[in-house]
Design a protein around this motif. Structure first.
Motif, mmCIF file in Angstrom:
data_model
loop_
_atom_site.group_PDB
_atom_site.id
_atom_site.type_symbol
_atom_site.label_atom_id
_atom_site.label_comp_id
_atom_site.label_asym_id
_atom_site.label_seq_id
_atom_site.Cartn_x
_atom_site.Cartn_y
_atom_site.Cartn_z
ATOM 1 N N ALA A 60 -46.757 33.128 -2.993
ATOM 2 C CA ALA A 60 -46.831 32.962 -1.541
ATOM 3 C C ALA A 60 -46.956 34.318 -0.871
ATOM 4 O O ALA A 60 -47.633 34.444 0.153
ATOM 5 N N ALA A 61 -46.338 35.343 -1.423
ATOM 6 C CA ALA A 61 -46.425 36.686 -0.810
ATOM 7 C C ALA A 61 -47.805 37.286 -0.982
ATOM 8 O O ALA A 61 -48.261 38.051 -0.123
ATOM 9 N N LYS A 62 -48.510 36.931 -2.065
ATOM 10 C CA LYS A 62 -49.857 37.464 -2.290
ATOM 11 C C LYS A 62 -50.875 36.864 -1.332
ATOM 12 O O LYS A 62 -51.839 37.514 -0.946
ATOM 13 N N LEU A 98 -42.525 32.291 -4.895
ATOM 14 C CA LEU A 98 -42.402 33.282 -3.817
ATOM 15 C C LEU A 98 -43.382 34.432 -4.001
ATOM 16 O O LEU A 98 -43.964 34.909 -3.014
ATOM 17 N N LYS A 99 -43.614 34.859 -5.224
ATOM 18 C CA LYS A 99 -44.590 35.933 -5.484
ATOM 19 C C LYS A 99 -46.004 35.463 -5.143
ATOM 20 O O LYS A 99 -46.788 36.209 -4.570
#
Length: 66
Positions: free
Chosen positions: A63-65, A60-61
């Motif tokens: 993908a958020a970047k 998730l981290k």
């Protein structure tokens, strides 16, 4: 207690009582083994769950970047 022990027939003292004690010891041993196996299994499940959660957080981290 000593009177009760002495009043038992010799075949009960020499055969039946040791077999009963062996059976009881066997049951206690496998109960302890079962409890330990349950605790180890629970610990493995918790570690797998924590590992999966860590992978999800990392993905998730990333993908958020992007």
């Amino acid at each position: 207690m000593a009177e009760l022990w002495k009043s038992l027939p010799s075949w009960v003292r020499n055969i039946v009582v040791p077999i009963l004690l062996l059976v009881i010891a066997w049951k206690i041993f496998w109960t302890v083994v079962g409890v330990i196996a349950g605790i180890v299994g629970l610990a493995i499940n918790v570690l797998v769950l924590v590992g999966i959660a860590a992978v999800v957080v990392i993905l998730l981290k990333k993908a958020a970047k992007s």
